[in-house]
Enzyme design. Structure first.
Site, PDB file in Angstrom:
ATOM      1  CE  LYS A   9      -7.820   2.297  11.882  1.00 35.21           C
ATOM      2  NZ  LYS A   9      -8.952   3.141  12.311  1.00 35.21           N
TER       3      LYS A   9
ATOM      4  N   GLY B 244     -13.326  -1.442   3.930  1.00 40.12           N
ATOM      5  CA  GLY B 244     -13.488   0.001   3.796  1.00 40.12           C
ATOM      6  C   GLY B 244     -13.584   0.369   2.331  1.00 40.12           C
ATOM      7  CB  SER B 245     -13.317   3.626   0.672  1.00 41.50           C
ATOM      8  OG  SER B 245     -12.018   4.017   1.075  1.00 41.50           O
ATOM      9  CB  THR B 246     -12.558   0.807  -3.903  1.00 36.49           C
ATOM     10  OG1 THR B 246     -13.554  -0.213  -3.764  1.00 36.49           O
ATOM     11  CG2 THR B 246     -11.622   0.432  -5.043  1.00 36.49           C
TER      12      THR B 246
ATOM     13  N   GLY C 249      -8.345   1.026   0.217  1.00 37.95           N
ATOM     14  CA  GLY C 249      -7.838  -0.333  -0.033  1.00 37.95           C
ATOM     15  C   GLY C 249      -6.730  -0.339  -1.071  1.00 37.95           C
TER      16      GLY C 249
ATOM     17  CD  GLU D 133     -17.050  -7.316   2.892  1.00 39.89           C
ATOM     18  OE1 GLU D 133     -16.658  -7.898   3.910  1.00 39.89           O
ATOM     19  OE2 GLU D 133     -18.249  -7.097   2.646  1.00 39.89           O
TER      20      GLU D 133
ATOM     21  CB  CYS E 218     -19.612  -2.653   1.140  1.00 43.38           C
ATOM     22  SG  CYS E 218     -19.569  -3.949   2.345  1.00 43.38           S
TER      23      CYS E 218
ATOM     24  CD  GLU F 185     -19.417   1.827  -1.773  1.00 42.04           C
ATOM     25  OE1 GLU F 185     -18.266   2.243  -1.554  1.00 42.04           O
ATOM     26  OE2 GLU F 185     -19.837   0.741  -1.341  1.00 42.04           O
TER      27      GLU F 185
END
Ligand code: ADP
Length: 499
Positions: A188, A241-243, A246, A263, A297, A395
């Protein structure tokens, strides 16, 4: 499409896509269609179906059938390698087309997009060799009555969720390795940048990948992405993607204890010592935050510089920022393109405002650049930054660099590690002792010495701390998608348990 003719101009009309499942294109039908506008120009460039949870179920079923009947995993490594090599050729043949749509959907400079596609060819070529060399282990030291073998088996159906910053590259850092392992895939892409993932599915199909092995289901994160994480038909999920997102997947993946590869974010230090080649370092630091408009990232977003040269060095970086060519992504000479999404543009400008409000000193940039259309932000440099400011901790995912001085090696390491993240780090020095001490003690999954943001198919990718789990690429990136089976083989007559 006449690629040469359209490469540097906008398409006359948005390109229509279906989605790719079980070896064929599926038209949008009555599904919603997402019309993507080029962030560099503000004009519609693609129209892509928004898949539903039912589409995902069908794709997972196709991938499951393809895995269970061994149409892919049952082939020899040599046969799998042949398909991966053909796919590499297919990517090479369509490189201009891929780069063009990547640039239009993402906003990155066309020259950069082409270089990324070239790197992806290398990923497929390298992974093809791994399909042949992947192997387990044996134990010939268990006595005359026993032989032990450890085999590696493909983990099964793998879900891949990718972000919008490197839609094709991030996919290609995973797909060939996952296919080399013998797994099947449901991918996706980000809803903003699905075109090149769909093109990859077609290239793989044309290269001879059996139907159902690679399925691409564009859709939104909360609907298709979330359903993938919860899906009991998916054995492993690779998420980039973003923490924040995640973290949410940890619970969802508990449905069937699927293995997760993550990641996530980074707040990556660039440590510059006074004895570095400062000209090289300034160029590298500017590149590390300017590349992809800082929407990586692994962007080097925290400049940690030895106090003796801090002001001089900040001025050198500002000079580089002044000269860097920001502008139309379709212009061959552009180095820094557009900000990919409206939300990201607003978030970056919000951080710049917050940095000023928190007392940081704006040395360069800080403003939106007006080229008449699209959304652009000038490379931005903040001095007088302290470790508690949000611009030093969070970030930003944009072209914003903060400067903090240090006096000793220990202090530099302390500042570098003062973050929840641990994705990447760079150190610039001509002193081998300092370089090695910093490399050893800074917590980061990827490290660069006197360079930054380099990489290739051989070296693994992934993070320490809250930057993720697992590794992609290299032999590590194949092994991640396998599970290990221990086989105990008795030799000769069994010693009876019951006499
Ligand atoms: P960003 O906010 O920078 O887009 P995200 O982590 O939200 O970063 O997006 C990365 C990918 O994750 C995209 O493909 C997005 O659609 C997907 N995504 C977003 N929310 C979810 C979710 N709840 N579950 C699974 N995937 C998601």
């Amino acid at each position: 499409m006449d690629q040469a003719a359209t490469r540097l101009s906008l398409p006359d009309a948005p390109r229509e896509f279906g989605f790719f499942m079980n070896g064929e294109w599926v038209p949008a039908g009555d599904r919603d269609v997402f019309e993507r506008a080029s962030p560099g120009h503000g004009v519609p460039v693609t129209r892509i179906p928004t898949c539903t949870k039912e589409d995902l179920d069908a794709a997972v079923a196709a991938a499951r059938r393809a895995f269970d009947d061994r149409r892919w995993s049952g082939l020899s490594g040599a046969d799998r390698a042949a398909v991966l090599l053909k796919a590499a050729e297919g990517i090479r043949a369509r490189a201009d087309e891929i780069a063009y749509w990547e640039t239009l959907e993402n906003g990155k400079p066309i020259a950069q997009a082409r270089a990324e596609v070239g790197g992806c060819v290398g990923m497929f070529e390298y992974a093809s060799g791994l399909a042949r060399s992947l192997h387990g282990d044996s134990f010939n030291n268990l006595g005359d009555g026993m032989f032990g073998v450890v085999t590696r088996e493909p983990i099964g159906v793998v879900g891949i969720i990718t972000p919008w910053n490197f839609p094709f590259l991030i996919l290609c850092e995973r797909v060939p390795y996952i296919l080399a392992a013998g797994c099947t895939i449901v991918a996706k892409p980000s809803e903003f940048t699905s075109a090149t993932s769909l093109i990859l599915a077609e290239i793989l199909h044309d290269a001879g990948l059996p139907a159902g092995v690679m399925n691409v289901i564009p859709g939104t994160g909360p609907v298709v992405g979330q359903a993938m994480a919860e899906h009991t038909g998916i054995d492993m999920l690779s998420f980039t993607g973003s923490t924040r997102t995640g973290r949410g997947l940890l619970t969802a993946a508990g449905s069937n204890f699927k293995k997760l590869g993550l990641e996530l974010g980074g707040k990556n230090p660039q440590i510059v010592f006074a004895d570095a080649d400062l000209e090289d370092a300034a160029d590298g630091v500017a590149f590390g935050i300017g590349f992809n408009t800082g929407q990586c990232c692994v962007s080097g977003s925290r400049l940690i510089v030895e106090r003796a040269v801090a002001d001089e060095f900040a001025a050198m970086v500002a000079e580089k920022f002044k000269k860097v060519r920001v502008g139309d992504p379709l212009d061959e000479t552009t180095q820094v393109g557009a900000i990919t999404t409206d939300a990201q543009n607003a978030a970056i400008m919000g951080y710049i405002r917050q940095g000023k409000a928190e007392g940081a000193r704006l040395i360069h940039g800080g403003e939106q650049l007006d080229f008449g259309r699209g959304q652009y932000i000038a490379p931005t440099l903040f001095g007088d930054v302290t470790g508690d400011m949000s611009i030093a901790r969070e970030e930003i995912f944009g072209p914003v660099l903060t400067v903090m001085p240090f006096d000793t090696v220990d202090e530099a390491i302390g500042i570098a590690n003062d973050t929840d993240y641990g994705l990447a780090a760079s150190v610039w020095t001509k002193n081998i002792d300092k370089a090695l001490t910093v490399t050893r003690r800074v917590q980061a999954g990827r490290f660069w010495v006197n360079t930054t943001l380099s990489g290739g198919p051989e070296l693994p990718i992934g993070g320490f701390k809250q930057s993720g789990w697992g590794r992609e690429a290299g032999i590590y990136g194949v092994e991640e998608y396998t599970q290990v089976k221990s086989v105990h083989i008795e030799i000769g007559k069994r010693t009876p348990w019951v006499e």
